[in-house]
Design a protein around this motif. Structure first.
Motif, PDB file in Angstrom:
ATOM      1  N   GLY A   1       3.949  -8.853 -14.542  1.00 11.78           N
ATOM      2  CA  GLY A   1       4.401  -8.474 -13.211  1.00 11.78           C
ATOM      3  C   GLY A   1       5.242  -9.526 -12.522  1.00 11.78           C
ATOM      4  O   GLY A   1       5.741  -9.297 -11.421  1.00 11.78           O
TER       5      GLY A   1
ATOM      6  N   SER B   1       7.223  -3.577  -5.503  1.00  3.80           N
ATOM      7  CA  SER B   1       8.192  -4.579  -5.962  1.00  3.80           C
ATOM      8  C   SER B   1       8.559  -5.509  -4.805  1.00  3.80           C
ATOM      9  O   SER B   1       8.967  -5.057  -3.735  1.00  3.80           O
TER      10      SER B   1
ATOM     11  N   ASP C   1      -5.239  -7.154  -3.613  1.00  9.82           N
ATOM     12  CA  ASP C   1      -5.136  -6.636  -4.980  1.00  9.82           C
ATOM     13  C   ASP C   1      -3.662  -6.622  -5.378  1.00  9.82           C
ATOM     14  O   ASP C   1      -2.866  -5.859  -4.837  1.00  9.82           O
ATOM     15  N   CYS C   2      -3.317  -7.486  -6.320  1.00 14.18           N
ATOM     16  CA  CYS C   2      -1.912  -7.604  -6.751  1.00 14.18           C
ATOM     17  C   CYS C   2      -1.700  -7.005  -8.140  1.00 14.18           C
ATOM     18  O   CYS C   2      -0.686  -7.289  -8.792  1.00 14.18           O
ATOM     19  N   SER C   3      -2.629  -6.191  -8.595  1.00 14.22           N
ATOM     20  CA  SER C   3      -2.574  -5.707  -9.979  1.00 14.22           C
ATOM     21  C   SER C   3      -1.394  -4.771 -10.241  1.00 14.22           C
ATOM     22  O   SER C   3      -0.983  -4.595 -11.384  1.00 14.22           O
ATOM     23  N   LYS C   4      -0.861  -4.184  -9.177  1.00 19.94           N
ATOM     24  CA  LYS C   4       0.277  -3.265  -9.353  1.00 19.94           C
ATOM     25  C   LYS C   4       1.549  -3.822  -8.721  1.00 19.94           C
ATOM     26  O   LYS C   4       2.456  -3.078  -8.367  1.00 19.94           O
ATOM     27  N   TRP C   5       1.620  -5.148  -8.584  1.00 14.99           N
ATOM     28  CA  TRP C   5       2.794  -5.782  -8.011  1.00 14.99           C
ATOM     29  C   TRP C   5       3.776  -6.170  -9.109  1.00 14.99           C
ATOM     30  O   TRP C   5       3.382  -6.584 -10.207  1.00 14.99           O
TER      31      TRP C   5
ATOM     32  N   ILE D   1       2.723   1.611  -3.443  1.00 15.83           N
ATOM     33  CA  ILE D   1       1.822   1.991  -4.544  1.00 15.83           C
ATOM     34  C   ILE D   1       1.395   3.446  -4.400  1.00 15.83           C
ATOM     35  O   ILE D   1       1.317   4.187  -5.384  1.00 15.83           O
TER      36      ILE D   1
ATOM     37  N   GLU E   1       0.841  -1.215   0.000  1.00 21.77           N
ATOM     38  CA  GLU E   1       0.000   0.000   0.000  1.00 21.77           C
ATOM     39  C   GLU E   1       0.871   1.257   0.000  1.00 21.77           C
ATOM     40  O   GLU E   1       0.643   2.191  -0.772  1.00 21.77           O
TER      41      GLU E   1
ATOM     42  N   GLY F   1       3.536   4.109  -7.244  1.00 22.22           N
ATOM     43  CA  GLY F   1       2.649   3.558  -8.280  1.00 22.22           C
ATOM     44  C   GLY F   1       2.745   2.067  -8.487  1.00 22.22           C
ATOM     45  O   GLY F   1       2.009   1.488  -9.297  1.00 22.22           O
ATOM     46  N   ARG F   2       3.661   1.408  -7.763  1.00 18.38           N
ATOM     47  CA  ARG F   2       3.771  -0.051  -7.863  1.00 18.38           C
ATOM     48  C   ARG F   2       4.459  -0.586  -6.616  1.00 18.38           C
ATOM     49  O   ARG F   2       5.061   0.178  -5.848  1.00 18.38           O
TER      50      ARG F   2
END
Length: 253
Positions: A101, A38, A61-65, A31, A28, A35-36
């Motif tokens: 990702g 790692s 929510d792993c969409s930005k991992w 992001i 959190e 924005g992501r």
């Protein structure tokens, strides 16, 4: 380094949910600011613990991992020794992480070329960094004090230039692996070791309190500008004399 925290739980049952909370809170934070998120993963018993606890979270929510591997065995992905294969079946196939990702090795390449290829993938994923700066690395420790595929008395312990190094003489099978080097590990914003079970007690004491000989690989993980957590259970902590924190399953780090 922001300081080392040694946190002891009654058992791995209480440790697991706190590990998942550490991952999601760091995600959190990352992001929101970059924005992501790692994340560097290690294999072994950590894979099943982490997968189980993350999947138990209601709104994961792993969409930005972006996920990499702290080390990987150079075997096909359907081999039981493949760390990626382990996470694919237990976690990745059940969450919304995009294929792009997950940074995997090219397991068909010879080990030296495999390390060069994985270095290229990490450089592309972390443009502008001399060494990739992961938001969080999750590490385990072997009974000999190794972490990643960095083994005691091995020349790779002194590697300072490579991002990913090949190893073809791993003392633990399979012999061919690629591993992140200490400069990468120690560049992370946060590193968390997970160590459980009574068989780890003697080596955990040596790593955390110092021993006679040269520092063991796990003891050389000292993030330059990051946080360091050791999350352990009572059996693993049985021989420690240093001051530790004791937490239960509802705790937050």
């Amino acid at each position: 380094m922001a300081g080392r925290r040694v946190v002891v739980f009654p058992s791995s049952a209480e440790l697991g949910p706190v590990l998942a909370q550490l991952v999601t809170s760091r995600a959190e934070k990352a992001i929101t600011s970059r924005g992501r998120f790692s994340l560097g993963l290690s294999g072994g018993s950590l894979a099943s613990m982490l997968s189980k606890e993350l999947l138990a979270l209601p709104e994961l929510d792993c969409s930005k991992w972006v996920v990499g591997f702290c080390d990987e065995r150079v075997v096909s992905f359907d081999d039981p020794d493949s760390t990626y294969g382990l996470y694919k079946s237990q976690l990745f196939s059940k969450v919304n992480i995009p294929d792009s990702g997950v940074l995997t090795i090219e397991s068909s390449l010879p080990v030296d070329e495999c390390a060069e290829d994985y270095t290229r993938k990490l450089k592309e994923a972390f443009p502008g960094d001399d060494f990739p700066v992961f938001d969080l690395l999750l590490l385990g420790m072997g009974p000999d004090g190794h972490t990643c595929s960095l083994f005691p008395d091995h020349p790779l312990l002194e590697e300072t230039k490579k991002i990913v190094a090949p190893i073809s003489d791993s003392p633990k099978p399979p012999p061919q692996r690629v591993t992140m080097t200490f400069p990468v590990v120690n560049s992370a914003r946060c590193v968390a070791f997970v160590s459980t079970g009574g068989s780890k007690a003697p080596i955990l004491k040596e790593v955390l309190e110092g021993g006679e000989g040269p520092a063991l690989p796990a003891a050389r993980v000292v993030p330059t500008n990051g946080d360091l957590f050791w999350l352990v259970d009572d059996p693993a902590a049985a021989s420690l004399t240093i001051q530790v924190e004791r937490l239960g399953s509802g705790a937050k780090l």
